[in-house]
Design a protein around this motif. Structure first.
Motif, short mmCIF file in Angstrom:
data_model
loop_
_atom_site.label_atom_id
_atom_site.label_comp_id
_atom_site.label_asym_id
_atom_site.label_seq_id
_atom_site.Cartn_x
_atom_site.Cartn_y
_atom_site.Cartn_z
N ASP A 63 -73.44 22.79 -2.11
CA ASP A 63 -73.45 24.18 -2.57
C ASP A 63 -73.59 24.30 -4.09
N GLY A 64 -74.20 23.31 -4.72
CA GLY A 64 -74.47 23.41 -6.15
C GLY A 64 -75.82 24.03 -6.42
N ASN A 65 -76.11 24.23 -7.69
CA ASN A 65 -77.35 24.89 -8.09
C ASN A 65 -78.07 24.00 -9.10
N ALA A 66 -79.27 23.56 -8.76
CA ALA A 66 -80.00 22.65 -9.64
C ALA A 66 -81.50 22.80 -9.42
N ILE A 67 -82.25 22.49 -10.46
CA ILE A 67 -83.70 22.39 -10.38
C ILE A 67 -84.12 21.08 -11.03
N ALA A 68 -85.34 20.64 -10.75
CA ALA A 68 -85.88 19.43 -11.37
C ALA A 68 -87.13 19.80 -12.15
N ILE A 69 -87.26 19.24 -13.35
CA ILE A 69 -88.43 19.48 -14.19
C ILE A 69 -88.92 18.14 -14.73
N ALA A 70 -90.19 17.84 -14.53
CA ALA A 70 -90.77 16.62 -15.07
C ALA A 70 -90.94 16.75 -16.57
N ALA A 71 -90.55 15.72 -17.31
CA ALA A 71 -90.66 15.76 -18.76
C ALA A 71 -90.73 14.35 -19.31
N ASP A 72 -91.65 14.13 -20.21
CA ASP A 72 -91.76 12.87 -20.95
C ASP A 72 -91.04 13.07 -22.28
N VAL A 73 -89.93 12.36 -22.48
CA VAL A 73 -89.11 12.62 -23.66
C VAL A 73 -89.79 12.20 -24.95
N THR A 95 -94.02 18.35 -26.80
CA THR A 95 -94.46 19.51 -26.03
C THR A 95 -93.81 19.51 -24.66
N SER A 96 -93.74 18.34 -24.05
CA SER A 96 -93.11 18.21 -22.75
C SER A 96 -91.62 18.54 -22.82
N VAL A 97 -90.97 18.12 -23.90
CA VAL A 97 -89.54 18.41 -24.08
C VAL A 97 -89.32 19.91 -24.27
N VAL A 98 -90.18 20.55 -25.04
CA VAL A 98 -90.10 22.00 -25.20
C VAL A 98 -90.21 22.69 -23.84
N GLU A 99 -91.13 22.23 -23.01
CA GLU A 99 -91.31 22.83 -21.68
C GLU A 99 -90.08 22.62 -20.81
N LEU A 100 -89.40 21.47 -20.97
CA LEU A 100 -88.16 21.22 -20.23
C LEU A 100 -87.11 22.27 -20.59
N PHE A 101 -86.92 22.50 -21.87
CA PHE A 101 -85.93 23.49 -22.31
C PHE A 101 -86.36 24.90 -21.95
N ASP A 102 -87.65 25.18 -22.09
CA ASP A 102 -88.15 26.50 -21.70
C ASP A 102 -87.87 26.77 -20.22
N GLY A 103 -88.10 25.75 -19.39
CA GLY A 103 -87.86 25.91 -17.96
C GLY A 103 -86.40 26.18 -17.65
N ALA A 104 -85.51 25.48 -18.36
CA ALA A 104 -84.07 25.71 -18.16
C ALA A 104 -83.69 27.14 -18.53
N GLU A 105 -84.23 27.61 -19.64
CA GLU A 105 -83.89 28.96 -20.09
C GLU A 105 -84.49 30.02 -19.16
N ARG A 106 -85.68 29.79 -18.67
CA ARG A 106 -86.27 30.76 -17.73
C ARG A 106 -85.45 30.85 -16.45
N GLU A 107 -85.03 29.69 -15.94
CA GLU A 107 -84.32 29.66 -14.65
C GLU A 107 -82.88 30.14 -14.76
N PHE A 108 -82.19 29.71 -15.83
CA PHE A 108 -80.75 29.95 -15.89
C PHE A 108 -80.29 30.78 -17.09
N GLY A 109 -81.20 31.14 -17.98
CA GLY A 109 -80.84 32.05 -19.05
C GLY A 109 -80.38 31.43 -20.35
N GLY A 110 -80.23 30.12 -20.39
CA GLY A 110 -79.79 29.46 -21.62
C GLY A 110 -79.39 28.03 -21.35
N VAL A 111 -78.93 27.35 -22.39
CA VAL A 111 -78.51 25.95 -22.28
C VAL A 111 -77.18 25.77 -23.00
N ASP A 112 -76.23 25.16 -22.33
CA ASP A 112 -74.91 24.91 -22.91
C ASP A 112 -74.64 23.43 -23.17
N VAL A 113 -75.18 22.57 -22.34
CA VAL A 113 -74.92 21.13 -22.45
C VAL A 113 -76.23 20.38 -22.29
#
Length: 247
Positions: free
Chosen positions: A57-67, A71-89
């Motif tokens: 019953d957890g909530n998670a998504i997966a995003i492919a990213a080359d660290v 540009t790929s890292v930016v897309e990783l963070f963008d995806g997190a913010e789109r899905e969940f509204g922000g980043v805490d950790v």
């Protein structure tokens, strides 16, 4: 200090589909975090991580990213913010290992290792420094090998020494932001990355080095990461060694 409730906190974990990263993903999800599983290529393992979380019953998504690709890292963070509204950790667990005596190591391998382990840390930490919300945490994965001075590990240890240095400096650069920055430095841990190429005798010898007389588990490291991600608000700018007392 403004720390949001863990039920609404969002965590990005790079290298989250396997090894220590996978254990961190599952632990943070069990603590109520919305988790973004960052992975490079293996979608199957990332999906397996998501299935475990969703079955609990957890909530998670997966995003492919080359660290190594900003540009790929930016897309990783963008995806997190789109899905969940922000980043805490942000937990940066992605990394590679190349083992050989210094005199024998192929320099192309060295270049790749430094690109992933050092440039990758820079790229991920840059976005984390810009986006993690007040009350949040940035946690990098270093290594106890920075203290072991084990032959054959010069390149890997050098890269993890750089991770530790980046961590300590970033903590000070984020003064006034209410964001902690720490590194976890595991000792020998029973992951596929560590076990590859080692026979039973070698593994037994390494396990015996710690007073607890065993290899670490990914869950051992994940416990410490979870502590730093949540309640450990007065721990900042530190490298914490998790190795069963081997050093």
């Amino acid at each position: 200090m403004t720390t949001s409730n863990s039920a609404t906190r969002v965590a990005i974990v790079t290298g989250g589909s396997r090894g220590i990263g996978r254990a961190v993903v599952e632990r943070l999800a069990s603590d109520g975090y919305h988790v973004v599983v960052g992975y490079r290529e293996n979608r199957t393992e990332a999906e397996a991580a998501l299935q475990v979380i969703r079955e609990a019953d957890g909530n998670a998504i997966a995003i492919a990213a080359d660290v190594t690709d900003e540009t790929s890292v930016v897309e990783l963070f963008d995806g997190a913010e789109r899905e969940f509204g922000g980043v805490d950790v942000v937990v940066h667990a992605a990394g590679v290992m190349a083992l050989a005596p210094l005199a024998d190591l192929d320099l192309d391998q060295l270049d790749r290792l430094l690109r992933v382990n050092v440039r990758g840390t820079f790229a991920v930490d840059q976005q984390a420094a810009r986006r993690v919300r007040p009350g949040g945490a940035i946690i990098n994965l270093s290594s106890s090998l920075t203290r072991f001075a084990r032959p054959g590990y010069a390149a890997y240890t050098a890269s993890k020494g750089a991770v530790s240095a980046i961590t300590l400096i970033l903590a000070r650069e984020l003064r006034g932001r209410d964001v902690t920055v720490n590194a976890v430095a595991p000792g020998p841990t029973a992951t596929a990355l560590f076990l590859e190429g080692k026979d039973e005798q070698t593994l037994a010898q390494i396990a015996a080095e710690a007073p607890l007389e065993r290899l670490g588990t990914p869950q051992d490291a994940a416990e410490l990461v979870a502590f730093l991600a949540g309640p450990a608000r007065w721990i900042n700018g530190q490298v914490l060694f998790a190795n069963g007392g081997a050093i």
